[in-house]
Scaffold this motif. Structure first.
Motif, PDB file in Angstrom:
ATOM      1  N   TRP A   1     -24.492  53.266 -15.884  1.00 48.85           N
ATOM      2  CA  TRP A   1     -22.750  53.123 -16.695  1.00 48.85           C
ATOM      3  C   TRP A   1     -22.144  51.878 -16.160  1.00 48.85           C
ATOM      4  O   TRP A   1     -22.066  51.458 -17.486  1.00 48.85           O
ATOM      5  CB  TRP A   1     -21.847  54.247 -15.763  1.00 48.85           C
TER       6      TRP A   1
ATOM      7  N   GLU B   1     -15.130  63.978 -17.161  1.00 43.51           N
ATOM      8  CA  GLU B   1     -14.384  64.004 -17.964  1.00 43.51           C
ATOM      9  C   GLU B   1     -16.188  64.781 -18.600  1.00 43.51           C
ATOM     10  O   GLU B   1     -15.932  65.175 -19.887  1.00 43.51           O
ATOM     11  CB  GLU B   1     -13.728  62.952 -19.011  1.00 43.51           C
ATOM     12  N   GLN B   2     -16.838  64.515 -18.463  1.00 43.29           N
ATOM     13  CA  GLN B   2     -18.053  64.660 -18.355  1.00 43.29           C
ATOM     14  C   GLN B   2     -18.394  66.925 -18.535  1.00 43.29           C
ATOM     15  O   GLN B   2     -18.687  66.888 -18.504  1.00 43.29           O
ATOM     16  CB  GLN B   2     -19.686  64.728 -17.889  1.00 43.29           C
TER      17      GLN B   2
ATOM     18  N   TYR C   1     -14.999  59.210 -15.479  1.00 42.58           N
ATOM     19  CA  TYR C   1     -15.784  59.772 -16.570  1.00 42.58           C
ATOM     20  C   TYR C   1     -15.979  61.130 -15.848  1.00 42.58           C
ATOM     21  O   TYR C   1     -16.809  61.939 -17.739  1.00 42.58           O
ATOM     22  CB  TYR C   1     -17.049  58.213 -16.659  1.00 42.58           C
ATOM     23  N   ARG C   2     -16.978  60.753 -15.044  1.00 43.80           N
ATOM     24  CA  ARG C   2     -17.944  62.003 -14.741  1.00 43.80           C
ATOM     25  C   ARG C   2     -17.127  63.232 -14.584  1.00 43.80           C
ATOM     26  O   ARG C   2     -17.776  64.310 -15.100  1.00 43.80           O
ATOM     27  CB  ARG C   2     -18.234  61.869 -13.024  1.00 43.80           C
TER      28      ARG C   2
ATOM     29  N   GLN D   1     -12.743  54.606 -12.512  1.00 47.78           N
ATOM     30  CA  GLN D   1     -13.544  54.768 -13.403  1.00 47.78           C
ATOM     31  C   GLN D   1     -14.650  55.462 -14.231  1.00 47.78           C
ATOM     32  O   GLN D   1     -14.637  56.327 -14.336  1.00 47.78           O
ATOM     33  CB  GLN D   1     -13.534  53.738 -14.950  1.00 47.78           C
ATOM     34  N   TYR D   2     -15.589  55.534 -13.509  1.00 50.11           N
ATOM     35  CA  TYR D   2     -16.531  55.668 -12.815  1.00 50.11           C
ATOM     36  C   TYR D   2     -16.554  57.604 -12.420  1.00 50.11           C
ATOM     37  O   TYR D   2     -17.186  58.418 -13.663  1.00 50.11           O
ATOM     38  CB  TYR D   2     -17.687  55.546 -12.429  1.00 50.11           C
TER      39      TYR D   2
END
Length: 101
Positions: A38, A62-63, A59-60, A55-56
């Motif tokens: 990522w 939001e997946q 992001y996870r 942020q990561y």
């Protein structure tokens, strides 16, 4: 240590020396590899920052991943940062010892 493989090997070695199980080492290795991918895809630079980790993890989320998976990602990143700090401390100690002689 600047390559993805070197970071992964460093984390693996750290976990082995801390006596983690083979399953935990494998799980953390996989989670950390995904984080590194990522970072590479997003061109986040060489420095690891808390903001990147945040942020990561968002992001996870939001997946649509489950919290158990996200917590595993968080744990892997934490372990890597512990390893990274321990290496930095040793490097500073060596530098200090040399400057005292």
């Amino acid at each position: 240590m600047k390559t993805k493989e070197a970071y992964q090997q460093g984390l693996c070695t750290y976990l082995i020396l801390k006596n983690y199980s083979a399953a935990t080492i494998s799980e953390h290795g996989c989670a950390f590899r995904q984080f590194l991918d990522w970072r590479i895809e997003g061109k986040h630079g060489e420095d690891f920052t808390p903001e990147q980790a945040r942020q990561y993890l968002l992001y996870r989320y939001e997946q649509g991943l489950k919290w158990q998976t996200i917590n595993g990602d968080y744990s892997a990143i934490q372990k890597f940062l512990s390893f990274f700090r321990s290496v930095g401390r040793k490097m500073r100690c060596r530098t200090t010892e040399k400057s005292l002689n």
